[in-house]
Design a protein around this motif. Structure first.
Motif, PDB file in Angstrom:
ATOM      1  N   GLY A 423       0.818  -1.212   0.000  1.00 17.50           N
ATOM      2  CA  GLY A 423       0.000   0.000   0.000  1.00 17.50           C
ATOM      3  C   GLY A 423       0.846   1.254   0.000  1.00 17.50           C
ATOM      4  O   GLY A 423       0.538   2.236  -0.700  1.00 17.50           O
ATOM      5  N   VAL A 424       1.940   1.258   0.783  1.00 19.86           N
ATOM      6  CA  VAL A 424       2.842   2.415   0.807  1.00 19.86           C
ATOM      7  C   VAL A 424       3.432   2.644  -0.579  1.00 19.86           C
ATOM      8  O   VAL A 424       3.522   3.780  -1.055  1.00 19.86           O
ATOM      9  CB  VAL A 424       3.949   2.205   1.853  1.00 19.86           C
ATOM     10  N   ARG A 425       3.812   1.546  -1.231  1.00 18.30           N
ATOM     11  CA  ARG A 425       4.384   1.695  -2.573  1.00 18.30           C
ATOM     12  C   ARG A 425       3.339   2.217  -3.554  1.00 18.30           C
ATOM     13  O   ARG A 425       3.631   3.067  -4.395  1.00 18.30           O
ATOM     14  CB  ARG A 425       4.932   0.359  -3.058  1.00 18.30           C
ATOM     15  N   LEU A 426       2.124   1.711  -3.451  1.00 16.19           N
ATOM     16  CA  LEU A 426       1.055   2.201  -4.336  1.00 16.19           C
ATOM     17  C   LEU A 426       0.822   3.691  -4.119  1.00 16.19           C
ATOM     18  O   LEU A 426       0.599   4.441  -5.077  1.00 16.19           O
ATOM     19  CB  LEU A 426      -0.236   1.415  -4.075  1.00 16.19           C
ATOM     20  N   GLY A 430       1.909   7.960  -7.256  1.00 12.21           N
ATOM     21  CA  GLY A 430       1.233   9.116  -7.833  1.00 12.21           C
ATOM     22  C   GLY A 430       0.113   8.724  -8.772  1.00 12.21           C
ATOM     23  O   GLY A 430      -0.178   9.427  -9.746  1.00 12.21           O
ATOM     24  N   LEU A 431      -0.517   7.585  -8.495  1.00 15.81           N
ATOM     25  CA  LEU A 431      -1.615   7.069  -9.309  1.00 15.81           C
ATOM     26  C   LEU A 431      -2.777   6.690  -8.411  1.00 15.81           C
ATOM     27  O   LEU A 431      -2.613   6.508  -7.197  1.00 15.81           O
ATOM     28  CB  LEU A 431      -1.177   5.786 -10.046  1.00 15.81           C
ATOM     29  N   GLY A 444       5.211  -3.476 -14.895  1.00 16.53           N
ATOM     30  CA  GLY A 444       5.799  -2.143 -15.036  1.00 16.53           C
ATOM     31  C   GLY A 444       6.598  -1.910 -16.301  1.00 16.53           C
ATOM     32  O   GLY A 444       7.308  -0.903 -16.405  1.00 16.53           O
ATOM     33  N   ALA A 445       6.520  -2.821 -17.291  1.00 26.79           N
ATOM     34  CA  ALA A 445       7.250  -2.619 -18.536  1.00 26.79           C
ATOM     35  C   ALA A 445       6.684  -1.406 -19.280  1.00 26.79           C
ATOM     36  O   ALA A 445       5.603  -0.896 -18.960  1.00 26.79           O
ATOM     37  CB  ALA A 445       7.158  -3.867 -19.402  1.00 26.79           C
ATOM     38  N   ALA A 495       9.010   5.181 -11.871  1.00 28.89           N
ATOM     39  CA  ALA A 495       8.376   4.892 -10.578  1.00 28.89           C
ATOM     40  C   ALA A 495       8.229   3.397 -10.341  1.00 28.89           C
ATOM     41  O   ALA A 495       8.283   2.929  -9.204  1.00 28.89           O
ATOM     42  CB  ALA A 495       7.013   5.568 -10.507  1.00 28.89           C
ATOM     43  N   ALA A 496       8.049   2.634 -11.420  1.00 27.63           N
ATOM     44  CA  ALA A 496       7.854   1.187 -11.292  1.00 27.63           C
ATOM     45  C   ALA A 496       9.169   0.436 -11.345  1.00 27.63           C
ATOM     46  O   ALA A 496       9.171  -0.804 -11.361  1.00 27.63           O
ATOM     47  CB  ALA A 496       6.926   0.686 -12.395  1.00 27.63           C
TER      48      ALA A 496
END
Length: 834
Positions: A423-426, A430-431, A444-445, A495-496
């Motif tokens: 959740g922190v990463r999500l 910024g989405l 994430g490609a 970001a990914a």
């Protein structure tokens, strides 16, 4: 070189001493400054000490929109004789102009939220100015709540200013610890109001649709304004589509430039609008031009009176922008654009009477928008239910529950609602969390980032409704959207970084069309939909309809990315979707995959099946043997509710018993039972068991003796059941000695149908339970000759006419002149020996 002449012309300068005092004493302040006073361009550098009249500080200015952030930074830098990137800079999503010497940084509220989540103390920042807080954007409200929390717990030295032209100043003051309210003098240029409604009222907007007559009327008003007034014209419209249609309706204005300003407009166009021009201009803009931006040369405002606000339909899982009437506060803001530099005029495309009915302020986003991203921000902040946040309006409980459900489904929160590492990463992507889930789980490609970037900012309508085709159009496009899209793709790839490949079980297809479907399905699993007749049924249970001519109409499965619901219709209208196969749908919406036993009443009988389903979409079914008796019982009860107790076997005696009980209930009340449909359903356990428990299908119901079952409801315990035949006998004895059946079909007044001659000599109508029977006196042929509830009256007044009519037709039957004293009989004269 500081432009002192421009600074001296800004009225907010007079309020700076009071603002500094408020911050020195309280650390917080609310600045109310009308449009054109310079609050956005003068206050931040003054607080940063860039004019040499205070200690050097680092100030962050939060703006609600990217266009406003860039414009504010350029204007502040211009006042200092610099360019952005030096002492004044800006950061918006995908663009940054900041240097090591930057003292004033203008950011969007979304950027500031991300920064706060990474560094709650805002290290190195001395003050934050929340500009245009009256607009009540969700990011701005959240940012304000987080900043107040930081000041209360970590940074009591952090100075906070809430600034706006039209706002609930006292509400913001209370929110910021009873902060002083500082008011700046406004520019006193008057703005004349001209009411310019259409000849006929516009049809109310629904969704993003507006009356097609609106663009033509607005274009007419603009032409009138150009002919009547001097200066540039700024016209406010709800969206990009309306701007394009008004531009088309205006055509060539001859020596007047028409510019289109909105969030998707190229940066060069946005910059040109904010710069002086040699030719006269008509600027067509959305609400982005309401605040923060001064369009030089504008003396005329044309206001269509509409705006776009987010709305969410929790029942159907749909969220989208919708068109609403502008608020009075926004209308004032818009009108103020005409009076920033000189006296001006506003043409309002509605009536003065309608103006009085407008809402006072725009609806706060927290009350109407999708709260999934907000709920994730709150969870990452350590306050999952947002109960400890200082908010002007509390988030609606239903919206928060729906948001937490989505977050749990994507693994962003644990069962207690706390943010997980995922959740922190999500939150830091910024989405929207849905799109973040799609980006990470699909690996994430770059191809994945391309689809996610397109879903993050809805593409132009001309890109079509096929997501895969829209991605190809963005790749080809040299338009402003395409440029922003490519910038966002690069940001998302960065970001990914380190995503580590797709999530377990996710196979990323190489084909672009299939990849678009996978990403859309991962982002919106409840919107995977299977073709069902002329539409598609989504896993959420809502039907989705594609436009005529759509290449996706015949797709067996689709993933719906963007949809809305027109007013008055239950079906969703698809705006953007992608084709998927069943395997992808099962993978993306695996949490919705169920196998259940379904036992229900359908097509007139019990249907028992074992069903595999993806939410509301049935995938497979097979007959279910040995179904749960409780489920079968419920199905049978549903059949009885739908089709009535006529499904049971009702003999003549059973029907009569029900009628007799209904009569006694009406006239005697308790303890006689209510045998109406609703009452029998309510007491089914008392009278229809154990027969109902043994039944398995319709045929079993038809074998249940309803009369035998109904007898269980008789008042046996009180002993009253034994009086049934006395109070409501099936038959009564008439004067002739015959036992005649009583018809209880009408419980108000039961009927006794008997031959007239058998009632000779009886003076009073017979009674049951004290209720006089309605006597149908029959001719010898059994046809009604008279109806009476008062035999004595009939013998005196009615009989003579009946005798005159029938004695010639039935001469073998007695027709005495005085029936009241005659002997009753059921025989003819011959049988009587007369």
């Amino acid at each position: 070189m500081i432009r002192d002449d421009a600074l001296d012309a800004l009225p907010v300068r007079a309020a700076l001493p009071a603002l500094r005092d408020a911050l020195a004493d309280h650390g917080t302040a609310v600045l109310v400054a009308p449009p054109g006073t310079g609050k956005t361009t003068l206050v931040p550098p003054a607080l940063a000490g860039l004019f040499g009249d205070g200690p050097p500080r680092r100030v962050i200015v939060a703006e609600p929109r990217r266009i406003a952030a860039r414009a504010a930074a350029r204007r502040i830098a211009w006042l200092l004789g610099e360019r952005p990137g030096g002492r004044v800079g800006y950061t918006v999503r995908g663009e940054r102009a900041v240097g090591r010497d930057t003292r004033v940084e203008v950011v969007t509220t979304g950027v500031l939220l991300q920064r706060l989540q990474r560094d709650q103390e805002l290290t190195g920042v001395d003050a934050v100015v929340l500009d245009e807080c009256h607009e009540r954007h969700l990011d701005a409200d959240t940012t304000a709540a987080f900043l107040w929390d930081v000041r209360q717990t970590l940074r009591p030295d952090l100075r906070l200013v809430a600034a706006s032209a039209t706002t609930d100043a006292q509400g913001w003051s209370r929110l910021l610890g009873d902060a002083p309210v500082v008011e700046a003098p406004g520019v006193s240029y008057p703005v004349e109001v001209v009411w310019a409604p259409p000849a006929r009222p516009f049809r109310p907007p629904h969704g993003t649709r507006v009356d097609p007559a609106l663009p033509a009327h607005v274009a007419t008003v603009i032409r009138v304004a150009l002919s009547e007034r001097d200066g540039d014209v700024l016209c406010f419209l709800p969206g990009v589509g309306e701007i394009a249609r008004v531009a088309g309706a205006l055509g060539d204005l001859g020596g007047v430039d028409v510019l289109q300003v909105h969030g998707r407009a190229p940066a060069a166009v946005q910059d040109a609008v904010l710069s002086p021009a040699a030719r006269r201009r008509v600027v067509l803009a959305t609400s982005v031009a309401e605040s923060s931006l001064t369009v030089p040369g504008v003396r005329v405002v044309v206001d269509a009176g509409l705006a776009r606000e987010p709305r969410v339909d929790h029942a159907r899982g749909l969220s989208a922008l919708t068109t609403v009437r502008v608020s009075r506060a926004s209308a004032r803001q818009r009108a103020g654009r005409a009076g920033r530099e000189a006296p001006g005029v506003v043409y309002r495309c509605w009536t003065e009477a309608e103006d009085a009915r407008l809402t006072r302020f725009p609806a706060p986003e927290i009350k109407v928008a999708d709260l999934t991203a907000f709920a994730l921000q709150a969870a990452c902040w350590g306050d999952p239910d947002a109960s400890g946040l200082a908010l002007l309006d509390a988030p609606p409980a239903g919206a928060m529950a729906a948001a937490r459900s989505v977050l749990a489904a994507v693994g962003a929160v644990d069962p207690a609602g706390r943010a997980t590492a995922r959740g922190v990463r999500l939150a830091r992507l910024g989405l929207h969390p849905r799109l973040g889930r799609a980006l990470l789980d699909a690996g994430g490609a770059e191809a994945v980032a391309e689809v996610v970037a397109l879903l993050g900012e809805e593409p132009p309508r001309e890109y079509g409704d096929d997501l895969a085709s829209a991605v190809r159009a963005a790749r080809r496009g040299g338009d402003a959207y395409g440029a922003r899209w490519r910038t966002e793709v690069r940001r998302l790839r960065s970001a990914a970084g380190g995503a580590g490949g797709p999530a377990p079980g996710v196979v990323v297809p190489s084909a672009g069309d299939a990849l678009a479907g996978l990403v859309a399905a991962l982002a919106y699993p409840e919107r995977v939909a299977r073709k069902d007749g002329g539409s598609h049924l989504m896993a959420s249970g809502t039907r989705a309809e594609l436009p005529e001519g759509s290449g996706l109409r015949d797709a067996p499965w689709i993933a719906v990315a963007v949809a809305d619901r027109p007013v008055g219709r239950g079906h969703a209208r698809v705006r953007l979707a992608a084709a998927v196969d069943e395997e992808t749908a099962r993978l993306a919406a695996g949490a919705l995959l169920t196998e259940r036993d379904e036992v229900r009443w359908a097509d007139g009988d019990v249907v028992a099946r074992r069903v595999e389903a993806l939410g509301a979409v049935e995938l497979a079914a097979r007959p279910l043997r040995d179904a749960d008796p409780a489920l079968v019982r419920q199905a049978l009860l549903e059949g009885l509710r739908r089709e009535g107790f006529g499904l049971l076997r009702w003999s003549a005696e059973a029907r009569v018993l029900r009628q007799r009980l209904a009569f006694l209930r009406l006239h005697r009340g308790e303890p006689w039972p209510d045998v109406g449909e609703e009452a029998l359903h309510a007491r089914v356990d008392q009278w229809l068991e154990p027969e109902l428990s043994r039944a398995r299908r319709r045929a079993d119901l038809a074998r249940i003796d309803a009369g035998q079952a109904l007898a269980r409801l008789l008042p046996w315990a009180s002993g009253e059941a034994g009086r049934l035949d006395a109070l409501a006998p099936e038959r009564i004895t008439v004067p002739s000695g015959s036992r005649v059946r009583v018809d209880y079909g009408d419980p108000e007044r039961p009927v006794l149908a008997v031959k007239l001659q058998e009632m000779f000599g009886l003076q009073r109508s017979p009674e049951v339970a004290g209720v006089p029977l309605l006597v149908h006196l029959l001719s010898p042929a059994g046809r009604p000759a008279a109806v009476t509830a008062d035999l004595a009256s009939f013998w005196r007044e009615g009989y003579r006419g009946v005798r005159a009519e029938l004695r010639g037709r039935y001469p073998k039957h007695p027709w005495p002149e005085d029936p009241a004293s005659a002997e009753p009989t059921r025989h003819t004269k011959a049988r009587l020996g007369r």
